[in-house]
Write an enzyme that holds these catalytic residues in place. Structure first.
Site, PDB file in Angstrom:
ATOM      1  N   CYS A 109       7.833  -4.072   0.708  1.00 21.80           N
ATOM      2  CA  CYS A 109       8.726  -5.337   0.045  1.00 21.80           C
ATOM      3  C   CYS A 109       9.304  -5.171  -1.404  1.00 21.80           C
ATOM      4  CB  CYS A 109       7.603  -6.543   0.261  1.00 21.80           C
ATOM      5  SG  CYS A 109       8.513  -8.215   0.622  1.00 21.80           S
ATOM      6  N   GLU A 136       1.023  -4.072   6.474  1.00 26.31           N
ATOM      7  CA  GLU A 136      -0.368  -3.997   6.244  1.00 26.31           C
ATOM      8  C   GLU A 136      -1.149  -5.091   6.958  1.00 26.31           C
ATOM      9  OE1 GLU A 136       1.787  -4.773   4.055  1.00 26.31           O
ATOM     10  OE2 GLU A 136       1.310  -6.281   2.414  1.00 26.31           O
ATOM     11  N   HIS A 191       5.754  -6.493   5.864  1.00 23.73           N
ATOM     12  CA  HIS A 191       4.519  -5.974   5.428  1.00 23.73           C
ATOM     13  C   HIS A 191       3.564  -5.304   6.578  1.00 23.73           C
ATOM     14  CE1 HIS A 191       4.512  -8.234   1.442  1.00 23.73           C
ATOM     15  NE2 HIS A 191       5.453  -8.946   2.206  1.00 23.73           N
TER      16      HIS A 191
END
Ligand code: GLN
Length: 547
Positions: A382, A510, A508
């Site tokens: 990001c 993650e 993202h």
């Protein structure tokens, strides 16, 4: 009909209620039950999206674009399921719903009160996921600590449900702390007794007491807790400190937490838990064959909870690679071109984290330049990707004033600019580009190889984007825009083909990494870091700079 398990906490906060709840959910899921888990938070923010990570840790974003509590991340990582807005409700949202209804005239003629209107809305939310019919068990974690003023309506709602639901459809698990007094060499049960007493005064009687403890609980101590708290001795569960959170489901299995819940719920006939995959994951995690050091650059690096999902993704990716991932915090404020090697030379990979605002930006850009020039694996997420774009613009395209309008609204070269639809928005809560969006990946790119797919979806949380006016300039200068949103054309992935691993993503990854499905980008980033580490160890120090 779903059954309900409520998890409350006492004595102190930060006892790991989310991990205990997620571990119990994992054990029930491993027995073949359909389980979901939700968090009810007593604070007044409508969601945690407007909270500073210092206050509340990471804001976890779900597929449907809800900004939620970081415990939902644990639920997803443990259970390998997607949660949604319905899985996280705050006092703010409860009141917002009730007040909207009041304005519409739904309670016309009535005084709107905490009891019954607020508690009814809390109960409706507690039962909602169970009513959809897709779950055997719904676990509800109540945020905060018993005794807090703000958690009273939630505890009252649990009290009413404990009374309304059939006896075998409801379990209350209370998590407390058994402190060890070093001077007296003793574990102390009094805080737990007080906490259970407080819960009882509020009308809720726990069925199970889970005790966080540094030292093992003796049988006598368990009996004492059981007697004073009015539960069976077998329902006093030891929750010892564990070396990794992923060990906790096994600890809870050993303590038979799942079995005691199932007994109360009348579900004794379910099979034994199948944790084969989980154990294999843990074995690889515990006995790594190599190790790498990854530098994490972000604004809140000293705060573990601020980058929870990133740190957990490294755990998942480390296990796949049978590699210990040491994540070290790098403060970008002090990095300059001159000292970059001294500050970053020990790393095997560099991750520039998501974030907002100006702080430490220059150091981040220098760190990215260093990684690009020396072939150090780089992964930007990001804001990290946006900084990589700025670095490339300044140092390769020679656009010296290139910037993001987030940091410099008057830059002549806004290579990162605010998304058009964001420009009209004035409210800050829940208004970013949030949740899951598709991304088409260019064939032949590193991203394509990593994902093994041409179409993916990933989750987002941002307002700024790659400015497409500069597309040709970047492409001509060798930056590959390898991931594009098929509907809007937004750039989602950038990469450098001549570099061993230089990837920036606007999304993202993650947030979707789980024990069962580790995020491919993290897995390959660690793989690249391992290669870099091996290569580095075969070189003389002077060569390393030009690897
Ligand atoms: N501040 C940047 C934006 O809003 C990046 C956000 C992030 O890293 N999540 O676009």
């Amino acid at each position: 009909m779903a059954k309900y398990i409520f998890v409350t906490g006492g004595v102190t906060s930060s006892l790991g209620k989310g991990i205990i709840a997620a571990s119990l959910a994992k054990l029930l899921q491993a027995r073949g039950l359909r389980v979901t888990i939700q968090k009810l938070d007593p604070y007044i923010n409508v969601d945690p999206g407007t909270l500073n990570p210092y206050e509340h840790g990471e804001c976890f974003v779900t597929e449907d674009g809800a900004e939620t509590d970081l415990d939902l991340g644990h639920y997803e990582r443990f259970l390998n399921i997607f949660t949604s807005q319905a899985n996280n409700v705050t006092t703010g949202r409860i009141y917002q719903t009730v007040i909207n209804k009041e304005r519409k005239g739904d309670y016309l003629g009535k005084t709107v009160q905490v009891i019954p209107h607020i508690t009814d809305e809390i109960k409706r939310r507690m039962l909602l996921l169970g009513k959809e019919g897709n779950y055997d068990v719904v676990i509800t974690e109540i945020g905060g600590t018993v005794g807090d003023i703000e958690s009273l309506p939630f505890i009252e709602a649990v009290r009413q449900l404990q009374w309304e639901l059939p006896e075998e459809d409801c379990v209350v698990v209370h998590l407390t702390l058994i402190p060890y007094l070093r001077a007296a060499k003793e574990l102390k049960t009094k805080p737990t007794q007080h906490s259970v007493k407080m819960l009882s005064q509020e009308g809720v009687h726990p069925d199970i007491i889970v005790c966080r403890t540094e030292k093992p609980l003796t049988y006598e101590l368990r009996r004492k807790i059981a007697q004073f708290c009015n539960v069976k001795t077998e329902a006093v569960i030891e929750a010892a400190d564990a070396p990794t959170i992923y060990e906790v489901p096994l600890l809870m299995q050993r303590e038979r937490l799942d079995w005691i819940c199932l007994k109360k719920l009348g579900l004794q006939n379910v099979k034994e838990p199948d944790l084969q995959h989980w154990r294999a994951f843990l074995d690889k995690l515990k006995y790594p064959k190599s190790s790498v050091t990854i530098g994490l650059i972000g604004k809140y690096v000293e705060l573990q909870d601020a980058y929870k999902s990133i740190l957990e993704s490294f755990v998942h990716a480390g296990s796949v690679n049978e590699c210990k991932v040491n994540v070290v915090n790098v403060h970008s404020e002090h990095i300059t071109y001159e000292n970059a090697h001294e500050k970053l030379g020990h790393l095997d990979g560099l991750l520039v984290a998501p974030g907002f605002g100006l702080r430490g930006i220059d150091g981040k850009i220098v760190a990215i330049q260093y990684a690009r020039e020396v072939g150090l694996p780089f992964f930007g997420i990001c804001l990290g990707m946006q900084m990589a774009v700025i670095e490339y613009a300044r140092n390769v395209l020679n656009i010296k004033n290139a910037h993001s309008t987030e940091m410099d609204p008057n830059t002549p070269d806004p290579v990162i600019d605010m998304m058009e639809e964001q420009k009209k928005i004035t409210n800050l809560g829940g208004t970013m580009r949030l949740g899951s969006y598709p991304c088409d990946i260019k064939e032949g790119s590193l991203a394509h190889q990593i994902y093994g797919a041409a179409n993916i979806t990933e989750r987002h949380r941002h307002r700024w984007e790659f400015n497409s006016k500069y597309t040709t300039a970047f492409e001509e200068a060798g930056l590959v825009l390898s991931g594009i949103n098929p509907e809007t054309g937004l750039v989602e992935i950038i990469e450098l083909p001549k570099h061993p691993f230089f990837i920036g993503v606007q999304f993202h990854p993650e947030l979707k990494s789980t024990v069962e499905n580790p995020a491919p980008l993290f897995v390959h980033f660690i793989k690249a870091a391992r290669c870099f580490n091996e290569k580095k160890s075969q070189m003389k120090p002077a060569q390393v700079l030009h690897a």
